[in-house]
Motif scaffolding. Sequence first.
Motif, mmCIF file in Angstrom:
data_model
loop_
_atom_site.group_PDB
_atom_site.id
_atom_site.type_symbol
_atom_site.label_atom_id
_atom_site.label_comp_id
_atom_site.label_asym_id
_atom_site.label_seq_id
_atom_site.Cartn_x
_atom_site.Cartn_y
_atom_site.Cartn_z
ATOM 1 N N LYS A 31 0.821 -1.211 0.000
ATOM 2 C CA LYS A 31 0.000 0.000 0.000
ATOM 3 C C LYS A 31 0.858 1.264 0.000
ATOM 4 N N LYS A 69 3.847 3.456 -11.710
ATOM 5 C CA LYS A 69 2.724 4.305 -12.144
ATOM 6 C C LYS A 69 2.252 3.922 -13.545
ATOM 7 N N ALA A 72 -0.172 0.792 -13.986
ATOM 8 C CA ALA A 72 -1.503 0.838 -13.364
ATOM 9 C C ALA A 72 -2.611 0.345 -14.289
ATOM 10 N N THR A 73 -3.526 -0.383 -13.707
ATOM 11 C CA THR A 73 -4.763 -0.790 -14.369
ATOM 12 C C THR A 73 -5.904 -0.270 -13.514
ATOM 13 N N GLN A 75 -6.285 2.758 -12.372
ATOM 14 C CA GLN A 75 -5.681 3.662 -11.393
ATOM 15 C C GLN A 75 -4.995 2.936 -10.231
ATOM 16 N N LYS A 76 -4.812 1.626 -10.345
ATOM 17 C CA LYS A 76 -4.134 0.867 -9.301
ATOM 18 C C LYS A 76 -2.926 0.166 -9.905
ATOM 19 N N PRO A 77 -1.724 0.377 -9.340
ATOM 20 C CA PRO A 77 -0.535 -0.299 -9.875
ATOM 21 C C PRO A 77 -0.735 -1.808 -9.927
ATOM 22 N N ASP A 78 -0.224 -2.416 -10.987
ATOM 23 C CA ASP A 78 -0.428 -3.837 -11.228
ATOM 24 C C ASP A 78 0.924 -4.563 -11.206
ATOM 25 N N GLU A 79 1.073 -5.477 -10.254
ATOM 26 C CA GLU A 79 2.341 -6.185 -10.065
ATOM 27 C C GLU A 79 2.704 -7.051 -11.268
#
Length: 201
Positions: A31, A69, A72-73, A75-79
């Motif tokens: 987070k 940044k 992101a997918t 608006q959330k970063p995607d590992e």
Amino acid sequence: MTTALEPHITSPLAANHRSGDAATPRVRLYKRRIAISHPDPQAGERLLAEALGAVDRDALHGLLRQLVKASATGQKPDETNLAFMISTIRNIAPKDSIEAMLVSQMVSVHMAAMRCACRLACTDDLPQQETVTRALTRLSRTFAAQVEALGRHRNSDERAITVQNLSVQDGGRAIVGNVTQHANMLVAETGPGGARQGANP
């Protein structure tokens, strides 16, 4: 029976072109922080810096933040996206800071283009299709220009002029080496066995 892919397991698809290198460590997203997953934190940072072409710790963490940044997918970063981007950068193998930045932009543009391609495939609205098609076209052209720029940058130190025929008349001199011509002076940097000559007009 359904088998789900586990994104945290990476299997090599082919022999790695960098013989002797350890696998690039995974980056874990939490987070409030980014963590490099490796038993030895310093070795993990070093391996990741080599993969991204980062010259020092600040460059490594700066590039990582930017890639997070761009991954992101919604608006959330995607590992998983981030792992793909890092793997692609490592495969291209940036050799200096310019290449590190350019290749990071290339993978980011590729991600944006693929998002546009997905939107294009998922909409039946004609005006939206036209808008997304324009964006996809611009991104594709940008990517092609970036590939060309990378090629030019990599080949800039390898330009050479080959002289196939050399004729020296009696009493003449041949200059072997790099020749720089200025407005009122000709200077030759000679190689082995050559003569150095300077002349004012």
